[in-house]
Design a protein around this motif. Sequence first.
Motif, mmCIF file in Angstrom:
data_model
loop_
_atom_site.group_PDB
_atom_site.id
_atom_site.type_symbol
_atom_site.label_atom_id
_atom_site.label_comp_id
_atom_site.label_asym_id
_atom_site.label_seq_id
_atom_site.Cartn_x
_atom_site.Cartn_y
_atom_site.Cartn_z
ATOM 1 N N UNK A 1 0.832 -1.209 0.000
ATOM 2 C CA UNK A 1 0.000 0.000 0.000
ATOM 3 C C UNK A 1 0.864 1.256 0.000
ATOM 4 N N UNK A 2 1.976 1.227 0.760
ATOM 5 C CA UNK A 2 2.840 2.411 0.802
ATOM 6 C C UNK A 2 3.562 2.600 -0.519
ATOM 7 N N UNK A 3 3.972 1.514 -1.154
ATOM 8 C CA UNK A 3 4.573 1.643 -2.483
ATOM 9 C C UNK A 3 3.579 2.242 -3.469
ATOM 10 N N UNK A 4 2.308 1.866 -3.333
ATOM 11 C CA UNK A 4 1.280 2.427 -4.226
ATOM 12 C C UNK A 4 1.157 3.931 -4.022
ATOM 13 N N UNK A 5 1.222 4.371 -2.764
ATOM 14 C CA UNK A 5 1.201 5.814 -2.484
ATOM 15 C C UNK A 5 2.423 6.493 -3.076
ATOM 16 N N UNK B 1 9.199 -8.205 -4.163
ATOM 17 C CA UNK B 1 9.591 -7.551 -5.415
ATOM 18 C C UNK B 1 8.710 -8.028 -6.564
ATOM 19 N N UNK B 2 8.438 -9.318 -6.612
ATOM 20 C CA UNK B 2 7.564 -9.849 -7.675
ATOM 21 C C UNK B 2 6.171 -9.236 -7.565
ATOM 22 N N UNK C 1 4.244 -6.624 -10.229
ATOM 23 C CA UNK C 1 2.894 -6.870 -10.735
ATOM 24 C C UNK C 1 1.988 -5.666 -10.498
ATOM 25 N N UNK C 2 2.277 -4.911 -9.414
ATOM 26 C CA UNK C 2 1.495 -3.705 -9.111
ATOM 27 C C UNK C 2 1.877 -2.522 -9.995
ATOM 28 N N UNK C 3 2.946 -2.669 -10.772
ATOM 29 C CA UNK C 3 3.370 -1.586 -11.650
ATOM 30 C C UNK C 3 4.579 -0.811 -11.167
ATOM 31 N N UNK C 4 5.218 -1.245 -10.078
ATOM 32 C CA UNK C 4 6.416 -0.559 -9.567
ATOM 33 C C UNK C 4 7.655 -1.023 -10.323
ATOM 34 N N UNK C 5 8.514 -0.080 -10.609
ATOM 35 C CA UNK C 5 9.812 -0.416 -11.195
ATOM 36 C C UNK C 5 10.807 -0.623 -10.058
#
Length: 420
Positions: free
Chosen positions: A180-184, A221-222, A226-230
């Motif tokens: 969730x924090x990576x999404x933010x 990381x996988x 999948x969530x769209x993070x590089x």
Amino acid sequence: MHHFDYRQDRLYAEDIDISALAEKVGTPFYVYSEATLRRHIKVFSTAFADTDALVAYSVKANPNLAVLRILASEGAGADVVSAGELTRALHAGIAPEKIVFSGVGKTTEEMEAALNAEIYQFNVESAPELEALNNIAGDLDKIAPVAIRVNPDVAAGGHDKISTGRKEDKFGVPWTNARALYARAREMQNIRIKGVDLHIGSQIADLAPFETAFEKAAGLIKDLREDGCTIERLDLGGGLGIPYGAGTIPPHPNDYAELIKRVTAPLDVQLIFEPGRMIAGNAGLLVTKLVYVKEGEARKFLIVDAAMNDLIRPALYDAHHDIIPVKRDMDAVNARYDVVGPVCESSDYIAKARNLPEMAPGEYMAIMSAGAYGASQSSQYNTRPLIPEVLVNGDKHAIIRRRPTFDEMTALEHYPDWID
């Protein structure tokens, strides 16, 4: 391996007689072996030579500028946790693109300094820190490269106070909150996600907790991809233990590297490491002089001129340090002693119930494995001056931090104008 050994029963640091050095410098003092520092950083770096890896030495272990300059010359970067450590790393010639900034309480001023220096990576440890960094970077018209430190809830470390990867520890973002924090972070204009960071503890002598934590990181990381993070980088922290005594045999860096390569090979990431103790710990000794032998009612005490303000690890962590005489007498009879200092605290001890050869006042002792978290954690408690640090290179030595005078110690203090 280190470069401290006996020659004809006299302890040497490389080619320097420590007894003679003690007479010149005065006790107590730290002495570091340059050859050992160089060997340790090379052994660690070589273990990862076939990977894309940044070895960012953990400055908090031993921040002396000369030590940093040596490691910089071997290609090391720096892991810093304060503006002061950042300043030291830059002063010692470590390139900003090899510096990562860790720590749970980065201030506005520290973030500004690191952004202006254009460091390689911020290891962010909370949602509020991420928000603050985004705002500060925006004010400076900068982009902050970020890895978020995740807490894998893996217990590890030689003592409760140096385990950092459990869910009750203050470090990192809870595992369940990480995605969730990576999404933010992805939505923040002045943040660029670069990687994942974790660090589970210190003085770890078993590969099993590393494997558990690193496999969890690989799975994360996988998921993030999948969530769209590089995700380009994986910062695995430090924590690899060192031999403090005969009973502690930590994994060799080659075995540690083999584990990491197996776990991370499918990820195609740059690896970042933050070793500190493994590099500096066994590269240094604390040399002290025996002042009194005291016969207590229940114990025998060796009272030395080094104290907990010089080496706090035994009081803070119940840490074990081997203690050996600087001049060895093979015929000396062993007895059981507490080795204690002159500070007015019951916790001022270096060893308890230790079998040591009988010695006389005025003789020197060497406290082993003191190159990490020794001088860096020292204080001026009881108005005791910070002790010298000495660097040895072959048959040469230099005082790389001198002992301050009492006048220098009090120079920053002033009477207010209302006191006569």
